[in-house]
Motif scaffolding. Structure first.
Motif, short mmCIF file in Angstrom:
data_model
loop_
_atom_site.label_atom_id
_atom_site.label_comp_id
_atom_site.label_asym_id
_atom_site.label_seq_id
_atom_site.Cartn_x
_atom_site.Cartn_y
_atom_site.Cartn_z
N ALA A 167 56.32 31.04 12.65
CA ALA A 167 55.19 30.12 12.58
C ALA A 167 54.59 29.93 11.20
O ALA A 167 54.02 28.88 10.89
N ILE A 168 54.69 30.96 10.32
CA ILE A 168 54.03 30.91 9.02
C ILE A 168 55.08 31.00 7.92
O ILE A 168 55.88 31.93 7.90
N HIS A 169 55.07 30.06 7.00
CA HIS A 169 55.98 30.15 5.86
C HIS A 169 55.29 30.95 4.76
O HIS A 169 54.06 30.87 4.59
N VAL A 170 56.05 31.71 4.00
CA VAL A 170 55.48 32.54 2.94
C VAL A 170 54.68 31.72 1.95
O VAL A 170 53.74 32.21 1.31
N SER A 171 55.01 30.44 1.81
CA SER A 171 54.28 29.57 0.88
C SER A 171 52.80 29.49 1.22
O SER A 171 51.96 29.30 0.34
N GLU A 172 52.46 29.67 2.52
CA GLU A 172 51.05 29.64 2.91
C GLU A 172 50.29 30.83 2.34
O GLU A 172 49.12 30.72 1.97
N GLU B 89 43.00 23.93 23.86
CA GLU B 89 42.75 24.70 22.64
C GLU B 89 44.02 24.90 21.83
O GLU B 89 45.11 25.02 22.36
N THR B 90 43.87 24.93 20.51
CA THR B 90 44.98 25.24 19.62
C THR B 90 44.75 26.64 19.03
O THR B 90 43.80 27.32 19.41
N LYS B 91 45.59 27.05 18.10
CA LYS B 91 45.49 28.38 17.52
C LYS B 91 45.25 28.30 16.02
O LYS B 91 45.72 27.38 15.35
N THR B 92 44.54 29.29 15.49
CA THR B 92 44.36 29.35 14.04
C THR B 92 45.69 29.73 13.39
O THR B 92 46.57 30.29 14.03
N GLU B 93 45.80 29.40 12.11
CA GLU B 93 47.09 29.49 11.44
C GLU B 93 47.64 30.91 11.36
O GLU B 93 48.83 31.13 11.58
N PHE B 94 46.78 31.87 11.05
CA PHE B 94 47.27 33.22 10.77
C PHE B 94 47.11 34.20 11.93
O PHE B 94 48.06 34.87 12.32
N PHE B 95 45.92 34.27 12.50
CA PHE B 95 45.68 35.24 13.57
C PHE B 95 45.94 34.66 14.96
O PHE B 95 45.84 35.37 15.95
N SER B 96 46.26 33.36 15.01
CA SER B 96 46.59 32.69 16.26
C SER B 96 45.48 32.85 17.30
O SER B 96 45.73 33.11 18.47
N LYS B 97 44.22 32.68 16.84
CA LYS B 97 43.09 32.75 17.75
C LYS B 97 42.73 31.35 18.24
O LYS B 97 42.88 30.37 17.52
N SER B 98 42.25 31.28 19.46
CA SER B 98 41.98 29.99 20.08
C SER B 98 40.81 29.28 19.43
O SER B 98 39.76 29.88 19.18
N VAL B 99 40.98 27.99 19.16
CA VAL B 99 39.91 27.14 18.63
C VAL B 99 39.98 25.78 19.32
O VAL B 99 41.02 25.37 19.81
N LYS B 100 38.84 25.10 19.33
CA LYS B 100 38.74 23.82 20.02
C LYS B 100 38.92 22.62 19.09
O LYS B 100 38.96 21.48 19.57
N TYR B 101 38.98 22.89 17.78
CA TYR B 101 39.13 21.80 16.83
C TYR B 101 40.30 22.06 15.90
O TYR B 101 40.57 23.19 15.50
N SER B 102 40.98 20.98 15.53
CA SER B 102 41.98 21.04 14.46
C SER B 102 41.30 20.52 13.20
O SER B 102 40.90 19.34 13.14
#
Length: 397
Positions: free
Chosen positions: A202-207, A301-314
């Motif tokens: 899910a995460i590229h090292v470039s991030e 809900e989607t997930k945050t980029e790193f910790f994959s926590k639920s959020v309601k907004y992108s």
């Protein structure tokens, strides 16, 4: 006959320079450059002429899928687009519609001569995700149609150069990301990071490199310059890391990745609430964060980029990075000891001035692309954090 019609936003024609005066001028290649709304792109374009089948489980493909639905509108600039080989193209200026002749797709000769020969991943990503583009956003893709191609194999080989191993993958082969791997060892996201091309992670090292660049106080030590490229220039970010990863500063900065990730993820999660709090303080009874350009309110809900926590907004990274980068004012580097330290815990400072930074960001811009690239916004946010840290230092005396 596979004759497809679709609307275009713009069309430019480039005729072969060799055709002038030739008696067989109609046999020379012509290139048509189109700008097409993703929702107008036809769904039946053949991919058989493409040397690679789209593989949509790689990290690159995941990025493409996300790019289609993210609120940014610069896809047509950042993406190389789609290249189509065709028999002919005609344009109806009254309806702004093109008709592209892709030959007889039941004929083996035509099947492997006409169709999408480059950009198959882009096309597949658009087909899979365009229905999730919100109605208030129009997103475009570049389409290049080439007619009368004389040597389809030569053209296909020339355009499909992305099969080469990327610079970052080669860098990883030399074990140059070992410090990064050590820094994230034990973190919940450690196994989600891709260091090689086409890794299904899910995460590229470039991030992670982008996060570090935003806190590069060796290059951006004060409020005279800002690390804007952490938002807008991944190539520049990698170039900097490649040059500096063995220096004492970058070795120490790499160890701070867990702190940077925690801060970024926290901002991503809490930014909507900070926005609503600042709006309410100004008398807005029902702030509508989801109506801001670059913000998408999600039914699921989607997930945050790193910790994959639920959020309601992108939330567009164009808003997040100028806020995130402000906290580099809390870092100090001891050149003699070769170590980095924080004046204060950045999470604590976010809790104290987060509303002010969010207010400053959204009162400056409601366009994420402008926000992410605006040096003055980065610097004014930096000063908010710096001022708060100075207040806290003075209160100690």
């Amino acid at each position: 006959m596979a004759n497809v019609k679709f609307k275009v936003e713009a069309l430019r024609t480039l005729a072969s320079p060799y055709r002038k005066g030739d008696k067989d001028e109609n046999t020379f290649e012509t290139i048509y450059y189109l700008l097409v709304d993703m929702k107008d792109l036809p769904s039946e374009l053949p991919l058989d002429v493409n040397p690679r089948e789209p593989k949509m489980t790689t990290s690159v493909a995941r990025s493409l899928l996300n790019a289609v639905i993210e609120p940014e509108t610069d896809f047509y600039i950042n993406n190389r687009g789609i290249v189509i080989a065709a028999k002919s193209l005609s344009f109806n200026s009254t309806d702004s519609e093109v008709s592209v002749d892709l030959g007889n797709q039941d004929d083996e000769n035509d099947k492997f001569q006409y169709g999408i020969l480059d950009g198959g991943h882009t096309y597949t990503a658009i087909m899979e995700k365009r229905n999730k583009i919100t109605n208030d956003i129009r997103k475009y893709v570049r389409v290049e149609v080439i007619t009368n191609v004389q040597n389809i194999t030569r053209l296909s080989d020339a355009r499909n150069t992305s099969v080469q191993v990327s610079d970052m993958a080669l860098f990883n082969l030399d074990n140059n990301f070992e410090d990064v791997k050590d820094a994230v060892s034990g973190q919940v996201y450690a196994d989600w990071i891709a260091y090689k091309d086409n890794e299904n992670k899910a995460i590229h090292v470039s991030e992670l490199l982008r996060l570090m660049y935003a806190f590069d106080i060796d290059r951006f030590p004060d409020d005279n310059a800002a690390p804007v490229q952490s938002y807008s220039g991944k190539a520049q970010v990698f170039k900097r890391y490649k040059q500096a990863f063995e220096t004492p500063f970058y070795k120490s900065l790499t160890k701070q990745i867990p702190v940077l990730v925690e801060l970024y993820d926290l901002i991503e999660r809490e930014l909507p609430e900070k926005y609503k709090e600042y709006k309410k303080s100004q008398g807005v009874s029902n702030p509508r964060f989801g109506s801001v350009r670059g913000i998408e309110s999600l039914e699921n809900e989607t997930k945050t980029e790193f910790f994959s926590k639920s959020v309601k907004y992108s939330v567009s990274t164009g808003y997040i990075y100028p806020i995130f980068g402000a906290f580099r004012s809390l870092l100090r580097f001891d050149k003699k000891a070769g170590t980095l330290s924080w004046l204060f815990n950045p999470v604590d400072i976010w809790n104290e001035v987060g509303i002010s930074i969010v207010q400053n960001t959204f009162e400056t811009y409601t366009n994420p692309q402008l926000a992410g690239k605006d040096k003055q916004l980065w610097l004014s946010n930096y000063r908010i954090v710096e001022t708060q840290s100075l207040r806290k230092l003075l209160s100690r005396k």
